[in-house]
Design a protein around this motif. Structure first.
Motif, PDB file in Angstrom:
ATOM      1  N   GLY A  32      38.700  31.798 -10.302  1.00  0.00           N
ATOM      2  CA  GLY A  32      38.725  31.061 -11.556  1.00  0.00           C
ATOM      3  C   GLY A  32      37.390  30.975 -12.261  1.00  0.00           C
ATOM      4  N   SER A  80      46.806  43.224  -7.964  1.00  0.00           N
ATOM      5  CA  SER A  80      46.142  41.936  -8.189  1.00  0.00           C
ATOM      6  C   SER A  80      45.098  41.973  -9.290  1.00  0.00           C
ATOM      7  N   LEU A 150      46.440  41.771 -19.275  1.00  0.00           N
ATOM      8  CA  LEU A 150      46.978  40.567 -18.649  1.00  0.00           C
ATOM      9  C   LEU A 150      48.493  40.580 -18.510  1.00  0.00           C
ATOM     10  N   ASP A 153      50.152  38.978 -15.466  1.00  0.00           N
ATOM     11  CA  ASP A 153      49.288  37.885 -14.976  1.00  0.00           C
ATOM     12  C   ASP A 153      48.488  38.236 -13.724  1.00  0.00           C
ATOM     13  N   PRO A 155      45.521  38.072 -11.141  1.00  0.00           N
ATOM     14  CA  PRO A 155      44.570  36.974 -10.916  1.00  0.00           C
ATOM     15  C   PRO A 155      43.106  37.357 -11.127  1.00  0.00           C
ATOM     16  N   VAL A 156      42.798  38.666 -11.099  1.00  0.00           N
ATOM     17  CA  VAL A 156      41.406  39.121 -11.229  1.00  0.00           C
ATOM     18  C   VAL A 156      41.330  40.152 -12.358  1.00  0.00           C
ATOM     19  N   LEU A 157      40.350  39.949 -13.244  1.00  0.00           N
ATOM     20  CA  LEU A 157      40.155  40.855 -14.377  1.00  0.00           C
ATOM     21  C   LEU A 157      38.727  41.378 -14.347  1.00  0.00           C
ATOM     22  N   LEU A 181      40.565  32.614 -20.809  1.00  0.00           N
ATOM     23  CA  LEU A 181      41.168  33.210 -19.615  1.00  0.00           C
ATOM     24  C   LEU A 181      40.720  32.481 -18.354  1.00  0.00           C
ATOM     25  N   ARG A 184      42.336  29.253 -17.755  1.00  0.00           N
ATOM     26  CA  ARG A 184      43.701  29.357 -17.244  1.00  0.00           C
ATOM     27  C   ARG A 184      43.728  29.764 -15.769  1.00  0.00           C
ATOM     28  N   THR A 186      42.110  32.641 -14.399  1.00  0.00           N
ATOM     29  CA  THR A 186      41.809  34.048 -14.123  1.00  0.00           C
ATOM     30  C   THR A 186      40.352  34.197 -13.697  1.00  0.00           C
ATOM     31  N   THR A 187      40.120  34.974 -12.645  1.00  0.00           N
ATOM     32  CA  THR A 187      38.757  35.293 -12.230  1.00  0.00           C
ATOM     33  C   THR A 187      38.289  36.503 -13.023  1.00  0.00           C
ATOM     34  N   VAL A 188      37.117  36.398 -13.644  1.00  0.00           N
ATOM     35  CA  VAL A 188      36.599  37.472 -14.487  1.00  0.00           C
ATOM     36  C   VAL A 188      35.259  37.952 -13.934  1.00  0.00           C
TER      37      VAL A 188
END
Length: 252
Positions: A32, A80, A150, A153, A155-157, A181, A184, A186-188
């Motif tokens: 996150g 993922s 996305l 959905d 979890p990692v971007l 993001l 919400r 999402t790990t970036v």
């Protein structure tokens, strides 16, 4: 209660012939969060992203994404993650909505049209959803590109220099999108050469140099590495970016 890292890297190495690009990279990214990876051209940022996204094999060390080992569980890793590169991977002939529907269909998701409409709304593109992407501005294309990433959905971007070539206004649009993001969950992992981008977005910052992480922490942690600044009165003048955005905003 402990929370497992979304991305964990230990002793990662990669060479191309006699040229060592990664020389033992260690990194841990909390879930996150927005984690910025800084480095000059050729520092190994894109190589690291390719290894994490299973597009390239490391020579040694280990890496896991969303709890899945990159080398041993590449399919689970790919399920993922999503990856957005330096240039928007959108089809200019299709409309924004058609691009999103196509990706949802390729992922065999139910109700692809509903998924597309939801993402268009989230990324403030609903009014432009029926237009061909060829008519979009650079910022709109980049927002659509991230929206396409996305679908499903993940979890990692991974964002590999997402604002390269964008004008100041479009860059700020992308910054807002990335912040939302993370809000919400999402790990970036963001690679960038723009120091201001890292300052604006990142919860933590790592500096990759000569194949190794040489600094890692919050902005305050990194600032503490330098001697305290002398306090002087300086009249602050607006930057060129401030002037540009003010003028453009007043005429839009």
């Amino acid at each position: 209660m402990t929370t497992a890292p979304a991305i964990e890297i230990a002793g990662l190495t990669k060479s191309y012939g006699d040229h060592a690009v990664l020389r033992g990279v260690d990194l841990s990214v909390p879930p996150g969060s927005i984690y910025a990876l800084l480095g000059s051209n050729g520092a190994g940022k894109t190589t690291l992203i390719k290894i994490l996204s299973t597009l390239l094999h490391a020579d040694d060390g280990r890496a896991s994404v969303a709890g899945h080992d990159v080398a041993d569980q590449p399919r689970r890793v790919r399920e993922s993650i999503s990856l957005t590169g330096q240039f928007a991977a959108v089809d200019e002939i299709l409309t924004g909505r058609e691009n999103l529907v196509l990706v949802a269909q390729l992922r065999h998701l139910r109700e692809p049209h509903a998924i597309a409409d939801d993402l268009l709304s989230r990324f403030d593109l609903s009014d432009a959803g029926g237009r061909r992407v060829a008519t979009y501005s650079g910022g709109m294309r980049r927002r659509l590109d991230i929206a396409m990433s996305l679908v499903g959905d993940p979890p990692v971007l991974f964002l590999d220099e997402p604002t390269t070539g964008l004008d100041p206004q479009s860059r700020i649009e992308v910054w807002r999108t990335v912040s939302e993001l993370a809000g919400r969950g999402t790990t970036v992992l963001l690679t960038t050469q723009y120091l201001e981008e890292a300052e604006q977005l990142a919860d933590r910052i790592a500096i990759l140099h000569d194949g190794r992480i040489i600094a890692d922490g919050t902005l305050a942690d990194l600032q503490a590495l330098l001697p305290p600044a002398a306090v002087e009165y300086v009249e602050k003048r607006p930057t060129l970016e401030d002037i540009f955005l003010t003028i453009v905003g007043s005429n839009s």
